[in-house]
Each structure stands twice: as C-alpha cells, then as structure tokens.
Design a protein around this motif. Structure first.
Motif, PDB file in Angstrom:
ATOM      1  N   GLU A   1     -13.469   8.897   8.674  1.00 54.77           N
ATOM      2  CA  GLU A   1     -13.131   8.752   7.721  1.00 54.77           C
ATOM      3  C   GLU A   1     -12.933   9.798   6.439  1.00 54.77           C
ATOM      4  OE1 GLU A   1     -11.299   6.716   3.998  1.00 54.77           O
ATOM      5  OE2 GLU A   1     -11.933   6.022   5.883  1.00 54.77           O
TER       6      GLU A   1
ATOM      7  N   LEU B   1       0.870  -1.221   0.400  1.00 51.63           N
ATOM      8  CA  LEU B   1      -0.282   0.215   0.087  1.00 51.63           C
ATOM      9  C   LEU B   1       0.648   1.446   0.181  1.00 51.63           C
ATOM     10  CD1 LEU B   1      -2.402  -1.536   2.632  1.00 51.63           C
ATOM     11  CD2 LEU B   1      -3.171  -1.584   0.286  1.00 51.63           C
ATOM     12  N   ASP B   2       0.291   2.335  -0.324  1.00 53.12           N
ATOM     13  CA  ASP B   2       1.200   3.086  -0.470  1.00 53.12           C
ATOM     14  C   ASP B   2       1.196   4.377   0.552  1.00 53.12           C
ATOM     15  OD1 ASP B   2      -1.133   5.610  -0.462  1.00 53.12           O
ATOM     16  OD2 ASP B   2      -1.299   5.495  -2.484  1.00 53.12           O
TER      17      ASP B   2
ATOM     18  N   VAL C   1       4.484   2.989  -3.314  1.00 57.69           N
ATOM     19  CA  VAL C   1       4.355   1.632  -2.055  1.00 57.69           C
ATOM     20  C   VAL C   1       5.482   1.491  -1.174  1.00 57.69           C
ATOM     21  CG1 VAL C   1       3.219   0.446  -3.653  1.00 57.69           C
ATOM     22  CG2 VAL C   1       5.169   0.354  -3.910  1.00 57.69           C
TER      23      VAL C   1
ATOM     24  N   ARG D   1      -5.099   5.489   5.916  1.00 57.46           N
ATOM     25  CA  ARG D   1      -6.478   5.290   6.036  1.00 57.46           C
ATOM     26  C   ARG D   1      -6.204   3.881   6.890  1.00 57.46           C
ATOM     27  NH1 ARG D   1      -8.677   6.876   0.454  1.00 57.46           N
ATOM     28  NH2 ARG D   1     -10.803   5.966   1.681  1.00 57.46           N
ATOM     29  N   LEU D   2      -5.993   3.163   6.382  1.00 54.87           N
ATOM     30  CA  LEU D   2      -6.261   1.781   6.934  1.00 54.87           C
ATOM     31  C   LEU D   2      -6.144   2.070   8.149  1.00 54.87           C
ATOM     32  CD1 LEU D   2      -7.232  -1.223   6.874  1.00 54.87           C
ATOM     33  CD2 LEU D   2      -4.369  -1.269   6.709  1.00 54.87           C
TER      34      LEU D   2
ATOM     35  N   ARG E   1       2.014  10.781  -2.121  1.00 57.84           N
ATOM     36  CA  ARG E   1       1.817   9.579  -1.851  1.00 57.84           C
ATOM     37  C   ARG E   1       2.043   7.906  -2.675  1.00 57.84           C
ATOM     38  NH1 ARG E   1      -4.151   9.300  -3.741  1.00 57.84           N
ATOM     39  NH2 ARG E   1      -3.675   7.942  -2.467  1.00 57.84           N
ATOM     40  N   ASP E   2       2.220   8.218  -3.992  1.00 56.92           N
ATOM     41  CA  ASP E   2       1.968   7.403  -4.607  1.00 56.92           C
ATOM     42  C   ASP E   2       3.349   5.783  -4.853  1.00 56.92           C
ATOM     43  OD1 ASP E   2       3.847   8.952  -5.814  1.00 56.92           O
ATOM     44  OD2 ASP E   2       3.439   9.061  -8.104  1.00 56.92           O
TER      45      ASP E   2
ATOM     46  N   TRP F   1      -0.559   6.638   2.075  1.00 55.69           N
ATOM     47  CA  TRP F   1      -1.896   7.224   2.338  1.00 55.69           C
ATOM     48  C   TRP F   1      -2.966   6.060   2.479  1.00 55.69           C
ATOM     49  CZ3 TRP F   1      -3.511  12.546  -0.521  1.00 55.69           C
ATOM     50  CH2 TRP F   1      -2.800  13.790  -0.232  1.00 55.69           C
ATOM     51  N   GLU F   2      -2.517   5.124   1.409  1.00 54.91           N
ATOM     52  CA  GLU F   2      -3.788   4.088   2.425  1.00 54.91           C
ATOM     53  C   GLU F   2      -3.651   3.453   3.778  1.00 54.91           C
ATOM     54  OE1 GLU F   2      -3.944   2.482  -2.360  1.00 54.91           O
ATOM     55  OE2 GLU F   2      -2.511   1.817  -1.182  1.00 54.91           O
ATOM     56  N   ASN F   3      -1.995   3.483   3.459  1.00 51.76           N
ATOM     57  CA  ASN F   3      -2.024   2.450   4.879  1.00 51.76           C
ATOM     58  C   ASN F   3      -1.934   3.794   5.929  1.00 51.76           C
ATOM     59  OD1 ASN F   3       0.181   0.331   5.434  1.00 51.76           O
ATOM     60  ND2 ASN F   3       1.192   1.663   3.584  1.00 51.76           N
TER      61      ASN F   3
END
Length: 155
Positions: A121, A104-105, A139, A111-112, A136-137, A107-109
């Motif tokens: 959220e 995950l990038d 990984v 957000r998780l 942020r893109d 921001w995905e991490n």
C-alpha cells in the motif's frame, strides 16, 4: 512468417502464443470451434470477424479468464489451464470495456487494483503521481477516452 523490415522467420522467432484445437462451448452453443493459432514475439495479430464469431471468447481463454472446453494453449510457454497465474503475470490486456469503477477517482481505482494484486500500500501511494499524474479527483465517468484507456492500461 515475415514481418516488416526485420525479416523475422519462424525459425528464428520465439513462439509467444500457441493454440491447438482451442474450443469453448456454452451448452449446445459452440462459441469457439477448434482454433489453431501461432503468434510470435514481436508479431502483431488481429482477430477479425462479425459479432458472435468467438473473438472475445478466444481472448478470454488466452487470458485465463475462461476455461476452454477442448484444446490446448500456451502463452509465453505457460499452459493456460495448468499455469494461469504464470500467464497472468506476463500479459497485459486492455479490453474495450473499462475495468475501473466509475464512482472512484483514478488513484482510488489504482490503489484498489494494487491491493487486489497484493502490492504494498505505501509503495503504491508513493508511485501514483509518477504513473498517473493529477488531476486525480475526477471520477471515471468524467474522464476523456484517452485518460480512461491510460487508467485501464495501468491496472
């Protein structure tokens, strides 16, 4: 206890961590044997010892990730066995091993992690650029060590 120029003494300092007889066994293997520890607010401590000495196990118990088999400990006045939620609300741990997902990038991490901690959220998405600026893109596997540590600390 005297620390630095501030001359903090145990009479004036607030106890942050107190462990008495803290122990952990895995079957017949005793990983931590009756550790007594006092750490005061503002004090920096280090656990030193060879591999297998019980340093990580001690930290895992103090962070409420592993239940002690004997002894007691409080962090910020909260018992690690009876009130682990309160302990987890006041501590921040950044282990050597990363806690973020490599596929995950950033921001995905984040957000998780926010979802796992019950955060809103929309508020999380609004705050991300200030907390962890672009790019942020990339990984996790493409991060430099400092950027990886920053992501860990934010988690």
């Amino acid at each position: 206890m005297v620390t630095g120029r501030g001359q903090v003494t145990t009479e004036t300092a607030t106890l942050a961590i107190e462990a008495t007889g803290l122990s952990r066994a895995f079957g017949d293997l005793v990983a931590v044997d009756a550790v007594d520890l006092n750490a005061y607010q503002g004090e920096l401590i280090a656990l030193l010892g060879p591999n297998g000495a019980g340093k990580t196990t001690s930290i895992r118990m103090l962070c409420c990730l592993l239940r002690p088999t004997a002894g007691t400990a409080t962090v910020g006045g909260h018992d690690i066995v009876r009130d682990p939620t309160a302990v987890k609300e006041i501590i921040a741990v950044s282990p050597q091993e990363t806690a973020i997902a490599e596929h995950l990038d950033a921001w995905e991490n984040l957000r998780l992690m926010a979802r796992l901690h019950g955060l809103d959220e929309h508020e999380t998405i609004d705050r991300l650029p200030a907390v962890f600026p672009p790019p942020r893109d990339t990984v996790r596997s493409g991060y430099s060590f400092p950027r990886c540590r920053r992501a860990d600390c934010i988690d």
